[in-house]
Design a protein around this motif. Sequence first.
Motif, PDB file in Angstrom:
ATOM      1  N   PRO A  73       0.834  -1.203   0.000  1.00 20.04           N
ATOM      2  CA  PRO A  73       0.000   0.000   0.000  1.00 20.04           C
ATOM      3  C   PRO A  73       0.869   1.253   0.000  1.00 20.04           C
ATOM      4  O   PRO A  73       1.914   1.295   0.655  1.00 20.04           O
ATOM      5  CB  PRO A  73      -0.797  -0.112   1.303  1.00 20.04           C
ATOM      6  CG  PRO A  73      -0.697  -1.548   1.706  1.00 20.04           C
ATOM      7  CD  PRO A  73       0.615  -2.037   1.202  1.00 20.04           C
ATOM      8  N   SER A  74       0.463   2.260  -0.763  1.00 17.75           N
ATOM      9  CA  SER A  74       1.201   3.519  -0.784  1.00 17.75           C
ATOM     10  C   SER A  74       0.692   4.419   0.331  1.00 17.75           C
ATOM     11  O   SER A  74      -0.514   4.613   0.488  1.00 17.75           O
ATOM     12  CB  SER A  74       1.026   4.220  -2.131  1.00 17.75           C
ATOM     13  OG  SER A  74       1.557   5.535  -2.086  1.00 17.75           O
ATOM     14  N   THR A  75       1.625   4.968   1.099  1.00 15.94           N
ATOM     15  CA  THR A  75       1.252   5.902   2.165  1.00 15.94           C
ATOM     16  C   THR A  75       1.271   7.352   1.681  1.00 15.94           C
ATOM     17  O   THR A  75       0.964   8.258   2.454  1.00 15.94           O
ATOM     18  CB  THR A  75       2.202   5.761   3.367  1.00 15.94           C
ATOM     19  OG1 THR A  75       3.544   6.028   2.938  1.00 15.94           O
ATOM     20  CG2 THR A  75       2.132   4.350   3.947  1.00 15.94           C
ATOM     21  N   ALA A  76       1.625   7.574   0.411  1.00 14.81           N
ATOM     22  CA  ALA A  76       1.649   8.928  -0.130  1.00 14.81           C
ATOM     23  C   ALA A  76       0.224   9.478  -0.217  1.00 14.81           C
ATOM     24  O   ALA A  76      -0.742   8.735  -0.421  1.00 14.81           O
ATOM     25  CB  ALA A  76       2.307   8.947  -1.501  1.00 14.81           C
ATOM     26  N   SER A  77       0.103  10.789  -0.090  1.00 17.49           N
ATOM     27  CA  SER A  77      -1.203  11.433  -0.080  1.00 17.49           C
ATOM     28  C   SER A  77      -1.797  11.478  -1.482  1.00 17.49           C
ATOM     29  O   SER A  77      -1.072  11.384  -2.483  1.00 17.49           O
ATOM     30  CB  SER A  77      -1.075  12.860   0.453  1.00 17.49           C
ATOM     31  OG  SER A  77      -0.343  13.655  -0.474  1.00 17.49           O
ATOM     32  N   PRO A  78      -3.133  11.660  -1.592  1.00 14.91           N
ATOM     33  CA  PRO A  78      -3.735  11.878  -2.909  1.00 14.91           C
ATOM     34  C   PRO A  78      -3.097  13.054  -3.648  1.00 14.91           C
ATOM     35  O   PRO A  78      -2.936  13.012  -4.871  1.00 14.91           O
ATOM     36  CB  PRO A  78      -5.200  12.134  -2.586  1.00 14.91           C
ATOM     37  CG  PRO A  78      -5.445  11.390  -1.303  1.00 14.91           C
ATOM     38  CD  PRO A  78      -4.168  11.542  -0.530  1.00 14.91           C
ATOM     39  N   ALA A  79      -2.725  14.103  -2.897  1.00 14.32           N
ATOM     40  CA  ALA A  79      -2.088  15.262  -3.528  1.00 14.32           C
ATOM     41  C   ALA A  79      -0.737  14.905  -4.121  1.00 14.32           C
ATOM     42  O   ALA A  79      -0.347  15.434  -5.169  1.00 14.32           O
ATOM     43  CB  ALA A  79      -1.945  16.398  -2.513  1.00 14.32           C
ATOM     44  N   ALA A  80       0.005  13.999  -3.472  1.00  8.07           N
ATOM     45  CA  ALA A  80       1.294  13.575  -4.004  1.00  8.07           C
ATOM     46  C   ALA A  80       1.106  12.777  -5.297  1.00  8.07           C
ATOM     47  O   ALA A  80       1.858  12.951  -6.265  1.00  8.07           O
ATOM     48  CB  ALA A  80       2.045  12.735  -2.967  1.00  8.07           C
ATOM     49  N   TRP A  81       0.108  11.925  -5.324  1.00  7.97           N
ATOM     50  CA  TRP A  81      -0.189  11.191  -6.553  1.00  7.97           C
ATOM     51  C   TRP A  81      -0.626  12.145  -7.663  1.00  7.97           C
ATOM     52  O   TRP A  81      -0.242  11.979  -8.825  1.00  7.97           O
ATOM     53  CB  TRP A  81      -1.272  10.143  -6.287  1.00  7.97           C
ATOM     54  CG  TRP A  81      -0.740   8.905  -5.634  1.00  7.97           C
ATOM     55  CD1 TRP A  81      -0.577   8.689  -4.293  1.00  7.97           C
ATOM     56  CD2 TRP A  81      -0.292   7.723  -6.282  1.00  7.97           C
ATOM     57  NE1 TRP A  81      -0.053   7.439  -4.072  1.00  7.97           N
ATOM     58  CE2 TRP A  81       0.122   6.810  -5.274  1.00  7.97           C
ATOM     59  CE3 TRP A  81      -0.212   7.311  -7.609  1.00  7.97           C
ATOM     60  CZ2 TRP A  81       0.611   5.546  -5.552  1.00  7.97           C
ATOM     61  CZ3 TRP A  81       0.272   6.045  -7.908  1.00  7.97           C
ATOM     62  CH2 TRP A  81       0.687   5.172  -6.889  1.00  7.97           C
ATOM     63  N   ALA A  82      -1.418  13.140  -7.310  1.00  6.79           N
ATOM     64  CA  ALA A  82      -1.826  14.139  -8.315  1.00  6.79           C
ATOM     65  C   ALA A  82      -0.617  14.916  -8.815  1.00  6.79           C
ATOM     66  O   ALA A  82      -0.517  15.231 -10.014  1.00  6.79           O
ATOM     67  CB  ALA A  82      -2.868  15.081  -7.720  1.00  6.79           C
ATOM     68  N   ALA A  83       0.312  15.229  -7.921  1.00  4.38           N
ATOM     69  CA  ALA A  83       1.532  15.928  -8.334  1.00  4.38           C
ATOM     70  C   ALA A  83       2.344  15.072  -9.302  1.00  4.38           C
ATOM     71  O   ALA A  83       2.948  15.587 -10.256  1.00  4.38           O
ATOM     72  CB  ALA A  83       2.369  16.290  -7.106  1.00  4.38           C
ATOM     73  N   ALA A  84       2.362  13.773  -9.070  1.00  2.00           N
ATOM     74  CA  ALA A  84       3.042  12.869 -10.006  1.00  2.00           C
ATOM     75  C   ALA A  84       2.367  12.920 -11.374  1.00  2.00           C
ATOM     76  O   ALA A  84       3.039  12.961 -12.412  1.00  2.00           O
ATOM     77  CB  ALA A  84       3.036  11.449  -9.458  1.00  2.00           C
ATOM     78  N   GLY A  85       1.039  12.946 -11.380  1.00  2.00           N
ATOM     79  CA  GLY A  85       0.323  13.068 -12.643  1.00  2.00           C
ATOM     80  C   GLY A  85       0.641  14.361 -13.363  1.00  2.00           C
ATOM     81  O   GLY A  85       0.819  14.383 -14.597  1.00  2.00           O
ATOM     82  N   ALA A  86       0.753  15.456 -12.611  1.00  6.05           N
ATOM     83  CA  ALA A  86       1.090  16.746 -13.212  1.00  6.05           C
ATOM     84  C   ALA A  86       2.503  16.734 -13.788  1.00  6.05           C
ATOM     85  O   ALA A  86       2.766  17.313 -14.852  1.00  6.05           O
ATOM     86  CB  ALA A  86       0.950  17.854 -12.165  1.00  6.05           C
TER      87      ALA A  86
END
Length: 245
Positions: A73-86
């Motif tokens: 499981p990833s403990t990174a935040s939804p915002a971190a995943w969104a930043a990766a998408g950006a």
Amino acid sequence: MGEVEVVVGHQERVTLRAGDVFLKVDSDQTRTDVEVEAMGLAPIPTPEILWRRPPVLALAALPGRALGRLGEPSTASPAAWAAAGAAVRMLHDAPLPPWPGRRLDEIAARLDGECEWLVANDVLPTELVTRNRLVAEAALRPWTPVFIHGDLQIVHVFVDGDEVTGVLDWSEASQGDALYDLAILTLGHEERLGDVVAGYGTEVDLDVIRAWWSLRSLLAIRWLVEHGFDPFAPGCEVDVLRARM
């Protein structure tokens, strides 16, 4: 002097860590040539190149930690995943690298060969291979090429809080399908796809991303087995294929 850690090692390459320095030893220097040039062209953060003395490339460690790991499981935040998408969108909007990527017919031929091997060697049930080969078909269509990372596993994306601090391992960078990068980033973490797409900022074909999940997993299993990795581990490639049934 601190300990030397083997980060990853197999027949093709080895990555060692000594303090804040990563040493990549690659048997194929053309891969390293691509990695060095791609990092120079990419408009997103990449590791600092400290020196290169073939077959060794020395890179500075990135701040932060990996976005996650396949099978965990990833403990990174939804915002971190969104930043990766950006960050991926920024890469895809950049000028194309001067070298081409894999041709569609090459990918299709390799997929057929790997599926035959998986069945002939009783690695996976025929039904599982056949179903995922059908799902993968949606990825085998013409695309407008963009600058892709080519191996955008979550372990290659580093974040500090909600900010991307850098992306590692550019040896597979080329011209290719944008949705391939998005698929590899979310492989085994389907629940994070919405966050990544939100950060990416444009509508994408989710069926094609799912097709790339199947295609990538089918292509990877033989290589993983032959190089000492376990695609049958929970949450890894075989589970990705089972999820499509």
